[in-house]
Design a protein around this motif. Structure first.
Motif, mmCIF file in Angstrom:
data_model
loop_
_atom_site.group_PDB
_atom_site.id
_atom_site.type_symbol
_atom_site.label_atom_id
_atom_site.label_comp_id
_atom_site.label_asym_id
_atom_site.label_seq_id
_atom_site.Cartn_x
_atom_site.Cartn_y
_atom_site.Cartn_z
ATOM 1 N N LEU A 239 0.594 -1.167 -0.003
ATOM 2 C CA LEU A 239 -0.179 0.021 0.002
ATOM 3 C C LEU A 239 0.869 1.262 0.002
ATOM 4 C CD1 LEU A 239 -3.019 -0.950 2.384
ATOM 5 C CD2 LEU A 239 -2.817 -0.775 -0.169
ATOM 6 N N PRO A 240 1.858 1.303 0.864
ATOM 7 C CA PRO A 240 2.705 2.615 0.626
ATOM 8 C C PRO A 240 3.430 2.870 -0.757
ATOM 9 C CG PRO A 240 3.289 1.575 2.629
ATOM 10 C CD PRO A 240 2.366 0.609 1.780
ATOM 11 N N GLY A 241 3.678 1.611 -1.322
ATOM 12 C CA GLY A 241 4.100 1.833 -2.766
ATOM 13 C C GLY A 241 3.091 2.274 -3.668
ATOM 14 N N MET A 242 1.903 1.863 -3.678
ATOM 15 C CA MET A 242 0.656 2.153 -4.304
ATOM 16 C C MET A 242 0.415 3.925 -4.239
ATOM 17 S SD MET A 242 -1.896 -0.907 -4.220
ATOM 18 C CE MET A 242 -3.062 -0.204 -5.098
ATOM 19 N N VAL A 243 0.615 4.427 -2.855
ATOM 20 C CA VAL A 243 0.173 5.693 -2.532
ATOM 21 C C VAL A 243 1.269 6.641 -2.884
ATOM 22 C CG1 VAL A 243 0.143 7.245 -0.785
ATOM 23 C CG2 VAL A 243 -1.210 5.219 -0.595
ATOM 24 N N ALA A 244 2.385 6.109 -3.141
ATOM 25 C CA ALA A 244 3.862 6.918 -3.533
ATOM 26 C C ALA A 244 3.774 6.785 -5.078
ATOM 27 C CB ALA A 244 4.920 5.939 -3.045
ATOM 28 N N ARG A 286 1.118 5.603 8.858
ATOM 29 C CA ARG A 286 -0.462 5.516 9.396
ATOM 30 C C ARG A 286 -0.851 3.999 9.282
ATOM 31 N NH1 ARG A 286 -4.798 9.707 7.678
ATOM 32 N NH2 ARG A 286 -5.567 8.342 9.292
ATOM 33 N N ILE A 287 -0.471 3.213 8.515
ATOM 34 C CA ILE A 287 -0.927 1.781 8.762
ATOM 35 C C ILE A 287 -0.370 1.248 9.926
ATOM 36 C CG2 ILE A 287 -0.552 -0.508 7.563
ATOM 37 C CD1 ILE A 287 -0.692 0.953 4.762
ATOM 38 N N THR A 288 0.846 1.390 10.262
ATOM 39 C CA THR A 288 1.579 0.831 11.476
ATOM 40 C C THR A 288 0.821 1.295 12.610
ATOM 41 O OG1 THR A 288 3.715 0.622 10.142
ATOM 42 C CG2 THR A 288 3.755 0.663 12.730
ATOM 43 N N ALA A 289 0.579 2.679 12.678
ATOM 44 C CA ALA A 289 -0.282 2.935 13.693
ATOM 45 C C ALA A 289 -1.511 2.546 13.855
ATOM 46 C CB ALA A 289 -0.434 4.465 13.923
ATOM 47 N N LYS A 300 -10.646 -2.417 6.094
ATOM 48 C CA LYS A 300 -11.112 -1.019 6.111
ATOM 49 C C LYS A 300 -9.965 0.023 7.047
ATOM 50 C CE LYS A 300 -14.619 1.463 8.645
ATOM 51 N NZ LYS A 300 -16.027 1.255 9.333
ATOM 52 N N THR A 301 -9.134 -0.890 8.020
ATOM 53 C CA THR A 301 -8.228 -0.353 8.900
ATOM 54 C C THR A 301 -7.093 0.049 7.882
ATOM 55 O OG1 THR A 301 -9.078 -1.262 10.775
ATOM 56 C CG2 THR A 301 -6.902 -0.388 10.801
ATOM 57 N N LEU A 302 -6.437 -0.970 7.129
ATOM 58 C CA LEU A 302 -5.405 -0.806 6.253
ATOM 59 C C LEU A 302 -5.506 0.081 5.320
ATOM 60 C CD1 LEU A 302 -4.614 -4.638 6.054
ATOM 61 C CD2 LEU A 302 -3.595 -3.047 7.742
ATOM 62 N N LEU A 303 -6.710 0.586 4.773
ATOM 63 C CA LEU A 303 -6.899 1.227 3.518
ATOM 64 C C LEU A 303 -7.296 3.067 3.923
ATOM 65 C CD1 LEU A 303 -8.968 -1.127 1.183
ATOM 66 C CD2 LEU A 303 -6.559 -0.218 0.847
ATOM 67 N N ARG A 304 -7.116 3.189 5.261
ATOM 68 C CA ARG A 304 -7.711 4.402 5.508
ATOM 69 C C ARG A 304 -6.639 5.499 5.037
ATOM 70 N NH1 ARG A 304 -9.218 3.191 11.724
ATOM 71 N NH2 ARG A 304 -11.403 2.618 11.266
ATOM 72 N N PRO A 305 -5.240 5.256 5.121
ATOM 73 C CA PRO A 305 -4.226 6.341 4.449
ATOM 74 C C PRO A 305 -4.683 6.340 3.174
ATOM 75 C CG PRO A 305 -3.133 4.726 6.031
ATOM 76 C CD PRO A 305 -4.573 4.461 5.671
ATOM 77 N N ALA A 306 -4.684 5.127 2.447
ATOM 78 C CA ALA A 306 -4.692 5.293 0.878
ATOM 79 C C ALA A 306 -6.101 5.956 0.454
ATOM 80 C CB ALA A 306 -4.821 3.933 0.206
ATOM 81 N N LEU A 307 -7.242 5.885 1.159
ATOM 82 C CA LEU A 307 -8.428 6.430 1.081
ATOM 83 C C LEU A 307 -8.405 8.009 1.165
ATOM 84 C CD1 LEU A 307 -11.018 3.907 2.470
ATOM 85 C CD2 LEU A 307 -10.957 4.452 0.249
ATOM 86 N N LEU A 308 -7.500 8.356 1.898
ATOM 87 C CA LEU A 308 -7.264 9.704 2.273
ATOM 88 C C LEU A 308 -6.566 10.646 1.109
ATOM 89 C CD1 LEU A 308 -7.722 11.876 4.403
ATOM 90 C CD2 LEU A 308 -5.613 11.498 5.353
#
Length: 484
Positions: A239-244, A286-289, A300-308
């Motif tokens: 997910l961090p790579g997709m957002v990056a 954010r995913i770690t937190a 739902k928890t894992l995707l919150r940063p990407a959705l933002l």
């Protein structure tokens, strides 16, 4: 596990129907939430009708009256656009708990203004001078009246459709209104029907492209993250790579808009890498937190940063594309000849139109997001993320080429793509594990699903001819009363 019976629907067959059902419920809630805007639209149309009648009877100060009427109708359309499509941008993120409602509305409003100012010029110029020949508008001296008629025709249809419970596209309505008003004023030769055909072709292609992209994204997300043995580890890896990647590509797009391409001493590339790095670090943290706080690795928890992140990109895309529906005709009404020529849209008009759309988001968007957002996203944040991201990419691409498209219709295409992709994955998995349903039963179910496509396309197809007729009638009446 018992085999699914032919007369019943197994879980693997319900995905697309459930998602389409959410779209149906979203549209119903959208229409209910639009009631205050609808009542305002009725008052606007009544006001404009009185203006037309007064000018026709007196003939005094007509130019200023046309300008006032145009500003009133354009302002109402901006409010309607801002209130109508905000759930596409903000609903998934609010539903997943990635951001609160009020901060989300502020964020989307600012992103819409940025998209309108930085990237809204191409679509606005296409509507101002790409459908009716700018030379014809300038030579006739009636360009302002024709664009006022186009706005009025589109406003009439949007108000009527909302009143009877039919969701329609503002973009489609404006294009139809301009085509009809231009034809009534200057004949068929005065309208570029080739441009109309290319725009209409894009209306078909854009949802298909969004569907393909959303389907590819959901297959990648499902295979690499959601079905991974260790979801938390997979999420931190992918997910961090997709957002990056999203942040980097979006930054390159912005740099091109600002004239800072990759050939400008590496500045554009450096900023893209910087934005991608910030996106990666922020998302990973954010995913770690989120995992540490909730003690689980739910999608739902894992995707919150990407959705933002997708909220920002989607808001920008919406502002970039839909601002032209207001700014294009309004620039002609304000007097294209005095601002650099017909078909050229001043930045001040883009800013004013963008702020009107943002105001609609702030005033009327909260009710819609509250009603729709959680219901769309609550059951599956992954599908919402894929649809939102695919929609934003396609709408931004259309904005860059100057083509007005419907954000909602592109999002529906993304929903179809996600549903079909999951159906294909489930069918392959089922065929590998055990025999499936009889072929005739599978065919029957596919036809039921595909019938939704025909229904939705038929509803979309009505808008262009109806608004063309209304725009033509408004143009004829306006020119008659003005004596032009």
């Amino acid at each position: 596990m018992a085999e699914p019976q032919p007369g019943r629907r197994g879980g693997q067959f319900r995905v697309l129907d459930k998602d389409l059902g959410r779209i149906t419920h979203a549209e119903a809630a959208q229409l209910h939430a639009m009631r205050p805007v609808w009542r305002l639209g009725l008052m606007v149309l009544a006001f404009v009708a009185l203006i037309l009648l007064a000018v026709g009877l007196s003939g005094a100060g007509a130019a200023y009256v046309w300008l006032g009427a145009g500003l009133v109708v354009a302002a109402w359309l901006g409010l309607a656009i801002g209130s109508n499509d905000v759930a596409n941008s903000l609903g998934p993120a609010v539903g997943a708990g990635a951001i609160g409602l009020v901060p989300g509305l502020i964020l989307v409003a600012l992103a819409e203004i940025a998209g309108a100012v930085l990237a809204g010029g191409a679509v606005a110029q296409r509507l101002a001078g790409g459908i009716v020949d700018p030379a014809v508008l300038e030579a006739s001296g009636t360009g302002a009246l024709v664009m006022l008629a186009a706005l009025t025709g589109a406003a009439c249809w949007i108000t009527l459709a909302t009143g009877i419970g039919l969701p329609v596209s503002t973009s489609h309505s404006i294009v139809g209104g301009i085509a009809g008003a231009g034809t009534a004023a200057y004949g068929f030769a005065g309208v570029d029907w080739g441009a109309i055909g290319r725009i209409a072709l894009t209306w078909v292609a854009a949802p298909v492209l969004a569907g393909l992209l959303a389907g590819a994204l959901v297959m990648l997300l499902r295979h690499k993250v959601l079905e991974a043995p260790d979801r938390a580890r997979a999420a931190r890896l992918w997910l961090p790579g997709m957002v990056a990647l999203m942040c980097g590509l979006f930054t390159i797009y912005l740099m091109r808009l600002l004239g800072l391409g990759l050939d400008r001493g590496g500045l554009g590339l450096a900023l893209a890498v910087l934005a991608g790095g910030i996106g990666w670090i922020t998302t990973f943290g954010r995913i770690t937190a989120e995992i540490a706080r909730d003690g689980k690795s739910a999608a739902k928890t894992l995707l919150r940063p990407a959705l933002l992140v997708s909220v920002l990109i989607m808001g920008f895309a919406h502002g970039a594309n839909d601002v032209g529906n207001v700014a294009g005709p309004l620039s002609v009404i304000l007097g294209g000849a005095r601002t650099g020529g017909y078909g050229l849209v001043p930045g001040a008009v883009l800013l004013a139109a963008g702020m009107t759309i943002a105001l609609g988001t702030m005033l009327f968007g909260a009710r819609l997001v509250s009603m729709v957002g959680s219901g769309i996203t609550r059951l599956n944040a992954g599908r919402a993320f894929c649809v939102t991201l695919a929609t934003a990419i396609v709408v931004i691409g259309a904005s860059g080429t100057g083509v007005p498209v419907s954000t909602t219709h592109v999002a529906v295409g993304g929903v179809f793509g996600v549903g079909f992709a999951r159906e294909w994955q489930d069918r392959r998995r089922r065929e590998a594990a055990r025999p499936g349903l009889p072929e005739e039963e599978q065919s029957r179910r596919r036809l039921i699903r595909r019938s939704h496509v025909a229904t939705i396309l038929a509803a979309w197809a009505v808008t262009l001819p109806v608004t063309a007729l209304l725009g033509g009638a408004a143009s004829w009446l306006t020119l008659l009363l003005s004596g032009a």
